[in-house]
Design a protein around this motif. Structure first.
Motif, PDB file in Angstrom:
ATOM      1  N   UNK A  47      38.875  26.214  85.461  1.00  0.00           N
ATOM      2  CA  UNK A  47      39.919  27.243  85.378  1.00  0.00           C
ATOM      3  C   UNK A  47      41.268  26.714  85.837  1.00  0.00           C
ATOM      4  N   UNK A  48      41.336  25.445  86.179  1.00  0.00           N
ATOM      5  CA  UNK A  48      42.557  24.856  86.720  1.00  0.00           C
ATOM      6  C   UNK A  48      43.728  25.014  85.753  1.00  0.00           C
ATOM      7  N   UNK A  49      44.830  25.581  86.249  1.00  0.00           N
ATOM      8  CA  UNK A  49      46.037  25.718  85.440  1.00  0.00           C
ATOM      9  C   UNK A  49      46.098  26.955  84.571  1.00  0.00           C
ATOM     10  N   UNK A  50      45.024  27.740  84.544  1.00  0.00           N
ATOM     11  CA  UNK A  50      45.030  28.967  83.749  1.00  0.00           C
ATOM     12  C   UNK A  50      45.685  30.109  84.514  1.00  0.00           C
ATOM     13  N   UNK A  51      46.301  31.035  83.797  1.00  0.00           N
ATOM     14  CA  UNK A  51      46.716  32.294  84.396  1.00  0.00           C
ATOM     15  C   UNK A  51      45.506  33.224  84.378  1.00  0.00           C
ATOM     16  N   UNK A  52      45.579  34.334  85.116  1.00  0.00           N
ATOM     17  CA  UNK A  52      44.455  35.279  85.097  1.00  0.00           C
ATOM     18  C   UNK A  52      44.279  35.873  83.695  1.00  0.00           C
ATOM     19  N   UNK A  53      45.376  36.041  82.987  1.00  0.00           N
ATOM     20  CA  UNK A  53      45.293  36.560  81.620  1.00  0.00           C
ATOM     21  C   UNK A  53      44.556  35.607  80.698  1.00  0.00           C
ATOM     22  N   UNK A  54      44.881  34.315  80.796  1.00  0.00           N
ATOM     23  CA  UNK A  54      44.207  33.321  79.969  1.00  0.00           C
ATOM     24  C   UNK A  54      42.723  33.236  80.301  1.00  0.00           C
ATOM     25  N   UNK A  55      42.418  33.287  81.610  1.00  0.00           N
ATOM     26  CA  UNK A  55      41.018  33.224  82.029  1.00  0.00           C
ATOM     27  C   UNK A  55      40.251  34.444  81.544  1.00  0.00           C
ATOM     28  N   UNK A  56      40.889  35.604  81.587  1.00  0.00           N
ATOM     29  CA  UNK A  56      40.249  36.826  81.086  1.00  0.00           C
ATOM     30  C   UNK A  56      39.894  36.678  79.609  1.00  0.00           C
ATOM     31  N   UNK A  57      40.799  36.102  78.828  1.00  0.00           N
ATOM     32  CA  UNK A  57      40.539  35.901  77.403  1.00  0.00           C
ATOM     33  C   UNK A  57      39.379  34.934  77.177  1.00  0.00           C
ATOM     34  N   UNK A  58      39.343  33.847  77.953  1.00  0.00           N
ATOM     35  CA  UNK A  58      38.272  32.866  77.813  1.00  0.00           C
ATOM     36  C   UNK A  58      36.906  33.463  78.163  1.00  0.00           C
ATOM     37  N   UNK A  59      36.879  34.247  79.251  1.00  0.00           N
ATOM     38  CA  UNK A  59      35.627  34.874  79.667  1.00  0.00           C
ATOM     39  C   UNK A  59      35.181  35.942  78.674  1.00  0.00           C
ATOM     40  N   UNK A  60      36.136  36.677  78.139  1.00  0.00           N
ATOM     41  CA  UNK A  60      35.810  37.692  77.136  1.00  0.00           C
ATOM     42  C   UNK A  60      35.177  37.044  75.909  1.00  0.00           C
ATOM     43  N   UNK A  61      35.758  35.921  75.496  1.00  0.00           N
ATOM     44  CA  UNK A  61      35.219  35.194  74.347  1.00  0.00           C
ATOM     45  C   UNK A  61      33.813  34.672  74.644  1.00  0.00           C
ATOM     46  N   UNK A  62      33.612  34.129  75.857  1.00  0.00           N
ATOM     47  CA  UNK A  62      32.300  33.606  76.214  1.00  0.00           C
ATOM     48  C   UNK A  62      31.235  34.680  76.307  1.00  0.00           C
ATOM     49  N   UNK A  63      31.601  35.828  76.881  1.00  0.00           N
ATOM     50  CA  UNK A  63      30.638  36.914  77.052  1.00  0.00           C
ATOM     51  C   UNK A  63      30.332  37.643  75.751  1.00  0.00           C
TER      52      UNK A  63
END
Length: 208
Positions: A68-84
């Motif tokens: 998660x290094x360098x991600x904003x919380x918004x970007x991380x939310x999108x990545x997790x949403x895609x993974x889930x």
């Protein structure tokens, strides 16, 4: 007198606008930040405390380990949403920061309050200067040095006027733990003989 007042007003406006741009930047995640994670309607997937490890990774339920290094919380939310989404239909993911990491930096030379400061949330040059009470009237604003903890012999030279007058935020360098910010005066400067001994000496004393 009118011209003086106008110049002061313009200077204050430029400085405040520059600081506003800095503060408006999205926070980027890094080691030591603590997150909360949840999926609406799935209480068993809620995690109240996730600490980002030194390698920049965190293990999330179902999705697994992610960098998660360098991600904003918004970007991380999108990545997790895609993974889930491979396991849950239209997941509603929430990610929040409950504690920001702390970065220790040293601000020395021509500043109001030289010393060591612990910065939270923002970890950049302007934030460090603000913590030290800004520069003195003797500071050479075109000759500011950033000395990286692991690269003391190769300082980064910064011209603060490029930030104030041109809005060049590339000069507002991010600082790492143990970095030193040094503001010189308006005299002639030899980094090796005038600055480096003070920086390494101050660093050593602080770590005794």
């Amino acid at each position: 007198m009118k011209y003086v007042i106008h110049i002061v007003v313009i200077t204050v406006f430029v400085v405040s606008m520059a600081m506003h741009v800095v503060w408006a930047e999205e926070y980027r995640l890094g080691p030591g930040d603590i997150l909360t994670f949840g999926v609406w309607g799935y209480e068993d997937l809620q995690v109240k405390e996730l600490v980002i490890r030194p390698d920049g990774k965190v293990a999330f339920p179902i999705v697994g380990e992610m960098n998660v290094l360098g991600n904003s919380t918004g970007q991380l939310t999108e990545l997790l949403t895609e993974g889930l989404s491979h396991y849950i239909n239209d997941p509603k993911v929430t990610v929040n920061i409950i504690k920001f990491r702390t970065t220790r930096v040293y601000v020395l030379g021509e500043v109001v309050k030289p010393g060591m400061y612990e910065l939270e949330k923002q970890h950049n040059l302007l934030d460090a200067l603000g913590a030290a009470g800004s520069y003195t009237r003797n500071a050479a604003k075109k000759k500011v040095y950033i000395i990286r903890k692991e690269q003391t012999s190769t300082p980064i030279k910064v011209n603060l006027m490029n930030i104030w007058e041109k809005g060049d935020m590339t000069q507002n360098y991010a600082l790492g733990d143990g970095d030193v910010v040094y503001l010189s005066d308006n005299g002639r400067i030899n980094f090796a003989t005038d600055i480096l001994p003070l920086v390494t000496g101050g660093y050593y004393v602080t770590h005794m």
